[in-house]
Design an enzyme around this catalytic site. Structure first.
Site, mmCIF file in Angstrom:
data_model
loop_
_atom_site.group_PDB
_atom_site.id
_atom_site.type_symbol
_atom_site.label_atom_id
_atom_site.label_comp_id
_atom_site.label_asym_id
_atom_site.label_seq_id
_atom_site.Cartn_x
_atom_site.Cartn_y
_atom_site.Cartn_z
ATOM 1 N N HIS A 199 0.857 -1.178 0.000
ATOM 2 C CA HIS A 199 0.000 0.000 0.000
ATOM 3 C C HIS A 199 0.896 1.232 0.000
ATOM 4 O O HIS A 199 2.112 1.147 0.211
ATOM 5 C CB HIS A 199 -0.925 0.006 1.222
ATOM 6 C CG HIS A 199 -0.248 0.477 2.476
ATOM 7 N ND1 HIS A 199 -0.379 1.760 2.954
ATOM 8 C CD2 HIS A 199 0.596 -0.161 3.328
ATOM 9 C CE1 HIS A 199 0.339 1.890 4.056
ATOM 10 N NE2 HIS A 199 0.935 0.747 4.312
ATOM 11 N N CYS A 200 0.311 2.368 -0.250
ATOM 12 C CA CYS A 200 1.086 3.604 -0.243
ATOM 13 C C CYS A 200 0.334 4.663 0.544
ATOM 14 O O CYS A 200 -0.893 4.636 0.642
ATOM 15 C CB CYS A 200 1.365 4.095 -1.665
ATOM 16 S SG CYS A 200 -0.113 4.464 -2.635
ATOM 17 N N GLU A 201 1.094 5.570 1.115
ATOM 18 C CA GLU A 201 0.485 6.709 1.781
ATOM 19 C C GLU A 201 -0.111 7.637 0.725
ATOM 20 O O GLU A 201 0.136 7.490 -0.475
ATOM 21 C CB GLU A 201 1.531 7.456 2.613
ATOM 22 C CG GLU A 201 2.195 6.612 3.694
ATOM 23 C CD GLU A 201 1.231 6.183 4.787
ATOM 24 O OE1 GLU A 201 0.192 6.864 4.946
ATOM 25 O OE2 GLU A 201 1.506 5.180 5.472
ATOM 26 N N GLY A 258 1.444 8.611 -2.810
ATOM 27 C CA GLY A 258 2.521 7.692 -3.150
ATOM 28 C C GLY A 258 2.254 6.774 -4.325
ATOM 29 O O GLY A 258 3.056 5.877 -4.600
#
Length: 233
Positions: free
Chosen positions: A24-26, A29
């Site tokens: 996952h990405c913030e 991102g």
């Protein structure tokens, strides 16, 4: 990135297990996550072709999302790093030894048109590994910046010069980010011209030759670069 690819491959390939990798990405991102996913697919040989693989991953989200999250088109530099991954098939020595490199200058041929189409006043920023850091993962810092004086930051017009040479004389090693910025007449306001990211271990003959399709530029700014534009690092 190499350590991530190797550990991910090891985890997903454990015999007798059906392991999964959850990523996952913030917020903001997505461009980095898309690049990492494309790199992993190429590393595991589940896809072939750097551009085709990267485009396939980016299609998993609305195209507008990339424009919103990144002021520059990051794909040229991302493709360069994906090509590094694909070179793994060419020999057992991968990744190559991380040797230092002396960046003497950057040469621009057929300069881009900024400053209302009159030319440009290029200044260069170089970011790279902090060799003085004692940690295992060296942090990145500003290694070089052109002095913002009229003597150093000259204004060039396309019809007056075919070639611009900007002296750097900076020692770099590993991942490098080079930014070329147009400096306004007041020597304060800046406008990004292009960005290049590369790794010194993968340079051939210690030279990087780039055309306008191989540098990261602002969305919609490609037409400010003539088709004959070249940047030599």
């Amino acid at each position: 990135m190499y350590h991530f690819l190797r550990s991910s491959e090891s985890w997903l390939s454990l015999e007798g297990q059906q392991n999964v990798l959850l990523m996952h990405c913030e917020r903001g991102g997505w461009p980095v996550l898309a690049f990492i996913l494309a790199g992993l697919l190429l590393y595991r040989k589940q896809y072939s072709g750097e551009q085709k693989t990267l485009e396939m991953v980016y299609k998993q989200a609305p195209r507008q999302l990339l424009h919103l999250l990144s002021p520059l088109n990051p794909q040229p530099s991302q493709l360069r790093y994906l090509q590094y991954i694909s070179r793994r098939d060419l020999g057992s020595d991968w990744p190559p030894l991380d040797t230092p490199l002396d960046l003497d200058c950057i040469i621009l041929r057929v300069i881009p048109l900024f400053d209302g189409g009159r030319g440009c006043r290029p200044v260069v920023h170089i970011y790279g590994q902090d060799s003085s850091s004692t940690t295992a993962t060296k942090s990145s810092k500003l290694l070089f910046s052109t002095s913002k004086t009229k003597k150093r930051a000259r204004h060039y017009q396309q019809e007056e010069c075919e070639l611009v040479k900007i002296d750097i004389h900076c020692r770099v090693q590993g991942d490098v980010v080079l930014e070329c910025i147009h400096l306004d007449n007041d020597l304060v306001r800046e406008e990004m011209m292009f960005r290049v990211m590369f790794h010194t271990a993968f340079l051939r003959s210690n030279v990087l030759m780039l055309n306008r399709d191989e540098v990261d530029v602002l969305w919609g700014a490609k037409d400010q670069f003539p088709k004959e534009f070249k940047a030599e690092v």
